[in-house]
Write a protein that holds these residues in place. Structure first.
Motif, PDB file in Angstrom:
ATOM      1  N   HIS A 133       0.535  -1.317   0.514  1.00  0.00           N
ATOM      2  CA  HIS A 133      -0.320  -0.078  -0.090  1.00  0.00           C
ATOM      3  C   HIS A 133       0.957   0.904  -0.319  1.00  0.00           C
ATOM      4  CE1 HIS A 133      -2.943  -2.262   0.766  1.00  0.00           C
ATOM      5  NE2 HIS A 133      -2.944  -3.162   1.683  1.00  0.00           N
ATOM      6  N   ASP A 164      -3.047  -1.122  -6.440  1.00  0.00           N
ATOM      7  CA  ASP A 164      -4.661  -1.939  -6.363  1.00  0.00           C
ATOM      8  C   ASP A 164      -5.089  -3.004  -7.866  1.00  0.00           C
ATOM      9  OD1 ASP A 164      -4.685   0.010  -4.632  1.00  0.00           O
ATOM     10  OD2 ASP A 164      -5.276   1.953  -6.370  1.00  0.00           O
ATOM     11  N   SER A 165      -4.250  -2.888  -9.108  1.00  0.00           N
ATOM     12  CA  SER A 165      -4.530  -3.866  -9.705  1.00  0.00           C
ATOM     13  C   SER A 165      -3.977  -5.540  -9.264  1.00  0.00           C
ATOM     14  CB  SER A 165      -4.056  -3.435 -11.253  1.00  0.00           C
ATOM     15  OG  SER A 165      -2.222  -4.047 -11.013  1.00  0.00           O
ATOM     16  N   LEU A 167      -4.331  -6.721  -6.157  1.00  0.00           N
ATOM     17  CA  LEU A 167      -4.935  -7.125  -5.124  1.00  0.00           C
ATOM     18  C   LEU A 167      -6.753  -7.316  -5.220  1.00  0.00           C
ATOM     19  CD1 LEU A 167      -4.369  -4.301  -2.145  1.00  0.00           C
ATOM     20  CD2 LEU A 167      -3.788  -6.277  -2.548  1.00  0.00           C
ATOM     21  N   GLU A 168      -6.830  -6.505  -6.501  1.00  0.00           N
ATOM     22  CA  GLU A 168      -7.840  -7.072  -7.335  1.00  0.00           C
ATOM     23  C   GLU A 168      -8.205  -8.851  -8.672  1.00  0.00           C
ATOM     24  OE1 GLU A 168      -9.140  -3.653  -9.613  1.00  0.00           O
ATOM     25  OE2 GLU A 168      -9.530  -2.477  -8.254  1.00  0.00           O
ATOM     26  N   CYS A 169      -7.149  -9.133  -8.471  1.00  0.00           N
ATOM     27  CA  CYS A 169      -6.905  -9.492  -8.979  1.00  0.00           C
ATOM     28  C   CYS A 169      -7.929 -11.436  -8.027  1.00  0.00           C
ATOM     29  CB  CYS A 169      -5.316 -10.328  -9.617  1.00  0.00           C
ATOM     30  SG  CYS A 169      -4.949  -9.792 -10.381  1.00  0.00           S
ATOM     31  N   ASN A 170      -7.890 -12.174  -9.322  1.00  0.00           N
ATOM     32  CA  ASN A 170      -8.747 -13.042  -8.848  1.00  0.00           C
ATOM     33  C   ASN A 170      -7.934 -14.812  -9.087  1.00  0.00           C
ATOM     34  OD1 ASN A 170      -9.953 -15.571  -7.204  1.00  0.00           O
ATOM     35  ND2 ASN A 170     -12.773 -14.667  -7.720  1.00  0.00           N
TER      36      ASN A 170
END
Length: 175
Positions: A133, A164-165, A167-170
């Protein structure tokens, strides 16, 4: 001009007609070459199951020469050959098990992005922490070389990731 049919397995061509094609495909030479071609792609497990499902060749096991050779519909495998196939099956299963992802193997410790980044960037030293972060630290570690920064339209694979990109990955949906 008559159309010709070319058989990749037999490396031969003949005038095309339905009867000629059926005769060729059902012929001994074509069947033998077709089987030899596809046997090279079988796994050890498939080969073992096939050999265990066959009856033993009477001529081969009585010490006589089998006139059909490898094309014989009966098994010519000895106990040693079957043991070698069993070892290959075991090695294939181990390779599959080792190649599975950690989550597929059922390991309880779920990998995290922060652990991976910490391990890669800091060499696993316990006294330094890296937070995904913190933008300034992130940009110092993940930036393109000087020559690449001036390029206007980079392909997506060369654009540095943002926190952010990632952390958004599944990750479980990949593959």
């Amino acid at each position: 001009m008559v159309k010709r049919y070319y058989c990749d397995y037999c490396d031969r061509s003949f005038p095309y007609s339905v009867e000629a094609r059926k005769k060729h495909i059902n012929g001994y030479q074509h069947q033998k070459l077709w089987t030899l071609h596809y046997n090279q792609f079988k796994t050890a497990r498939e080969k073992l199951q096939e050999e265990l499902g066959k009856e033993k060749c009477r001529r081969f096991y009585s010490g006589q020469e089998c006139s059909f050779g490898n094309a014989c519909i009966y098994s010519h495998s000895t106990v040693g050959d079957l043991n070698i196939l069993k070892e290959e099956v075991y090695r294939e299963n181990e390779a599959k098990r080792c190649s599975k992802l950690q989550s597929e193997r059922g390991d309880s410790s779920e990998p995290s992005l922060e652990k991976w980044i910490f391990k890669k960037l800091e060499g696993g030293e316990a006294d330094t922490k890296f937070s995904i972060h913190d933008e300034t630290e992130w940009e110092s570690h993940f930036k393109n070389p000087q020559g690449m920064q001036s390029v206007a339209s980079l392909p997506p694979s060369l654009i540095p990731p943002t926190p952010d990109s990632l952390l958004e990955c599944n990750f479980q949906d990949w593959g």
